[in-house]
Design a protein around this motif. Structure first.
Motif, mmCIF file in Angstrom:
data_model
loop_
_atom_site.group_PDB
_atom_site.id
_atom_site.type_symbol
_atom_site.label_atom_id
_atom_site.label_comp_id
_atom_site.label_asym_id
_atom_site.label_seq_id
_atom_site.Cartn_x
_atom_site.Cartn_y
_atom_site.Cartn_z
ATOM 1 N N SER A 141 10.112 1.891 -3.064
ATOM 2 C CA SER A 141 9.780 1.984 -4.480
ATOM 3 C C SER A 141 8.908 0.783 -4.805
ATOM 4 N N PRO A 142 8.125 0.816 -5.880
ATOM 5 C CA PRO A 142 7.241 -0.318 -6.172
ATOM 6 C C PRO A 142 7.963 -1.645 -6.249
ATOM 7 N N LEU A 143 9.066 -1.694 -7.008
ATOM 8 C CA LEU A 143 9.771 -2.959 -7.131
ATOM 9 C C LEU A 143 10.464 -3.335 -5.829
ATOM 10 N N ARG A 167 10.350 -2.524 9.320
ATOM 11 C CA ARG A 167 10.865 -1.974 8.069
ATOM 12 C C ARG A 167 9.823 -2.083 6.949
ATOM 13 N N LEU A 168 9.128 -3.210 6.902
ATOM 14 C CA LEU A 168 8.094 -3.372 5.886
ATOM 15 C C LEU A 168 7.009 -2.312 6.034
ATOM 16 N N SER A 169 6.607 -2.058 7.282
ATOM 17 C CA SER A 169 5.464 -1.179 7.541
ATOM 18 C C SER A 169 5.833 0.296 7.440
ATOM 19 N N ALA A 170 7.069 0.646 7.823
ATOM 20 C CA ALA A 170 7.427 2.055 7.968
ATOM 21 C C ALA A 170 8.146 2.633 6.751
ATOM 22 N N ARG A 211 0.826 -1.212 0.000
ATOM 23 C CA ARG A 211 0.000 0.000 0.000
ATOM 24 C C ARG A 211 0.857 1.258 0.000
ATOM 25 N N LYS A 212 1.942 1.254 0.760
ATOM 26 C CA LYS A 212 2.838 2.403 0.769
ATOM 27 C C LYS A 212 3.489 2.594 -0.601
ATOM 28 N N ALA A 213 3.805 1.461 -1.252
ATOM 29 C CA ALA A 213 4.459 1.555 -2.560
ATOM 30 C C ALA A 213 3.551 2.186 -3.600
ATOM 31 N N THR A 225 1.610 -5.812 -11.239
ATOM 32 C CA THR A 225 2.358 -6.688 -10.329
ATOM 33 C C THR A 225 2.041 -6.370 -8.875
ATOM 34 N N LEU A 226 1.955 -5.076 -8.563
ATOM 35 C CA LEU A 226 1.560 -4.685 -7.198
ATOM 36 C C LEU A 226 0.181 -5.240 -6.862
#
Length: 663
Positions: free
Chosen positions: A364-366, A357-360, A264-266, A280-281
């Motif tokens: 970039s999308p990839l 780290r994943l959440s905060a 979602r952040k990406a 892909t996202l």
């Protein structure tokens, strides 16, 4: 029973009357810094006594059960680490003489060749850790028992510490309870033959192995005490399997939630990105949503983790273009991310570092897709960080007993407390050893409280929650004790009262509460000595405080506890006064404060009633602390030339307890 319940109600009424008045009408707000801590300590004590009252409300007196089927299979485990060989063999040979058919096993966590040879010579089973345990968490006694469970096959297990010599009829008197198919545990008292009648180290615990365990039994909450207990293998194995699945599922859920957050952040940085990357996202997010749905539907975890990893991998393979400069930065972030660690139950779990780290991070999308791949690849339903896949006995604490029992109760199993001495053990014979033992007990209990607070555990009844909480709550008494020692010192030195005044209102509320409280203990205990336990609950305040703080640091920050096995033989040397240095300092302060207080009274600087009350309080505190002088000077139980307790003493005690515990 009627008298006990009446006293519990009177304790509640008088205690609530006193504490409410203290909070609402008696605080000296000019000295709030001692007034508030004192009333908080009194509130703690009221809760403690009410939990005791609830415990004894349902004291259960059991009748002997019917005999168990003669073909019931039993493994008798004698656990040992570094105890003297003759002590271990004395227990093991007594276990071998138990009348009910069984197999006797020595569980040697010290892997001693001499003990292996002795076991073989006497036809005893011998178990030690296999090579699978090398480099893996050992989990102390819990690990020793878990290892043996995988190498034996009896329907039931009798667990004995190395010093607990069983009676030949211990299984005859306990196995019958398991005719009720929901019974998973039968606990019997721990009683020590090397303790004099004065019990200077407070070893016998007659209140606990009596009204308290009988009361917990009435609430189906009598718990495993580490030794002298029979357990159902089926319940333990079910416990291990369910615990493993729960921890693995928890890890998968956390990983999926964090992955969705990263995707979602990406999206915020995906504006203008190639359509293929946008697709892909979408595919990665859809994969995590589907995995979460399958998880909620109860599908096998291995299939869920495989499918979600496969879908994400296929989605990434379709990406042929990306912003390489942004990706290189994100790849460095991914490389620094520790994705997996071994959790409390031994299950590989996604680390808090990876989740954060994943959440905060603004990926970039990839980079977001690659980070999700890294975390999902770390997921596994295999127990790669443990020596064996299933750990039936709980490993979240340095004491495996309470946590194991609480988990069994939460799964619907029942327990029994059989109030009869069926094994005789050896208690610590010096203060240092006793303090090591009490510290470990307290640390283990607080670890369980902080990791699996019974008040919020699913599956437990309200009574069971409170019974477990009552035991955990008692170990916070060290903080209250500091206040109880400080209050009279502050008044006698400086004339500062924590109450607005020592008026008639104070005494007509306080005295009835204290009198009823003491009568409750006396009646519930049916004449057993409780004073020694009351002394040590206050006198060992440094031990209780250390247990709470070290356990909290261990649970919250991963600090080691420096676990130590309690020595089973007397430690040589003279009195070790340094062991009670904090108590000596407090005692000296109390005496000096009393002298100063009397001087202030003579000089007309304080009130007679205030000085009188606080000097009495000081004398009570010194009386409590006086047991430590005897404990430091105690040189062990009287023995004959062979080093064994006197035969006459053992015979007399056995005769007195033939029909039940000496409690």
């Amino acid at each position: 029973m009627v008298a006990v319940r009446l006293l519990v109600i009177l304790t509640l009424v008088t205690g609530a009357n006193y504490i409410l008045w203290r909070w609402l009408a008696s605080l000296n707000w000019d000295a709030w810094w001692i007034a508030v801590p004192l009333v908080a300590a009194e509130t703690y004590s009221l809760i403690d006594v009410l939990l005791f009252g609830m415990t004894v409300w349902r004291i259960k007196h059991r009748t002997p059960p019917a005999a168990a089927p003669p073909d019931t299979t039993v493994d008798v485990f004698v656990t040992t680490y570094n105890e003297p060989l003759e002590l271990v063999m004395r227990t093991a040979l007594a276990a071998q003489r138990i009348r009910h058919p069984h197999s006797t096993w020595i569980l040697d966590d010290g892997n001693r060749a001499e003990l292996r040879q002795l076991a073989a010579r006497h036809g005893l089973g011998y178990v030690t850790r296999s090579t699978e345990w090398e480099g893996m968490p050992r989990h102390a006694k819990a690990g020793n028992l878990n290892n043996a469970l995988m190498m034996t096959s009896g329907e039931f297990l009798l667990i004995l510490d190395a010093d607990q010599v069983p009676s030949p009829d211990i299984l005859d008197k306990t196995l019958g309870y398991f005719n009720h198919h929901q019974v998973a545990l039968v606990q019997t008292p721990q009683y020590f033959i090397n303790v004099p009648d004065s019990d200077p180290l407070g070893s016998q615990a007659p209140l606990f192995y009596g009204p308290i365990q009988q009361g917990k039994d009435g609430w189906n909450a009598a718990f495993f005490c580490g030794s002298n207990a029979v357990l159902r293998r089926e319940a333990l194995m079910q416990l291990g399997l369910v615990g493993y699945v729960r921890e693995t599922e928890k890890s998968v859920r956390r990983a999926l939630d964090a992955s969705r957050s990263a995707i979602r952040k990406a999206r915020r940085t995906a504006a203008g990105a190639p359509e293929l990357l946008q697709q892909t996202l979408d595919e990665v997010e859809a994969a995590t949503l589907e995995a979460r749905r399958r998880l909620d539907d109860g599908e096998p975890l291995s299939e869920i983790t495989y499918r979600v990893r496969r879908r994400v991998d296929l989605a990434v393979q379709t990406v042929v273009q990306a912003d390489l400069s942004a990706l290189q930065s994100d790849l460095a972030e991914i490389a620094a991310m520790s994705a997996v660690e071994v959790g409390e139950a031994g299950v590989p779990v996604v680390t808090d570092d990876a989740i954060q780290r994943l959440s905060a991070h603004d990926w970039s999308p990839l980079g977001a897709i690659e980070s999700v791949q890294a975390v999902l690849d770390a997921l596994s339903v295999e127990r790669t960080g443990e020596a064996q896949p299933v750990m039936p006995l709980a490993t979240i604490s340095v004491t495996e007993d309470m946590a194991t029992a609480m988990r069994m109760h939460a799964m619907g199993w029942h327990s029994v407390y059989h109030h009869e001495i069926l094994a005789h053990g050896l208690a610590p014979e010096d203060l240092g050893t006793m303090l090591t033992q009490r510290l470990r007990w307290a640390q283990g209990t607080i670890q369980v409280f902080l990791r699996e607070n019974p008040l919020v555990q699913r599956g437990l009844s309200l009574g069971q929650r409170l019974m477990y909480f009552a035991t955990m709550w008692s170990y916070f008494s060290g903080f209250a004790a500091v206040v109880y020692f400080a209050a009279p010192v502050i008044y006698l030195l400086f004339g500062i009262l924590p109450v607005s005044s020592l008026s008639a209102d104070f005494f007509v509320r306080f005295i009835p509460f204290m009198v009823v409280n003491q009568i409750l203990f006396a009646v519930a205990g049916r004449g057993i000595p409780t004073w020694r336990g009351q002394q040590y609950s206050l006198a060992l305040f440094p031990t209780w405080i250390k247990a709470c703080t070290t356990a909290a640091r261990n649970v919250w920050f991963g600090r080691p506890l420096d676990f130590a096995v309690t020595p089973k033989d007397r430690q040589d040397g003279g009195p070790r006064w340094a062991l009670i240095r904090p108590q000596i300092v407090v005692s000296v302060l109390l005496v000096l404060a009393a002298i100063a207080g009397i001087g202030r009274l003579v000089a007309g600087m304080s009130e007679p009633i205030g000085t009188f009350v606080n000097v009495l309080w000081m004398l009570f505190d010194l009386l409590v602390m006086s047991i430590l002088v005897r404990a430091v000077r105690y040189r062990g139980f009287r023995t004959d030339d062979s080093g064994e307790p006197d035969a006459g003493t053992i015979e007399a005690r056995t005769e007195r307890t033939a029909n039940g515990p000496e409690l």
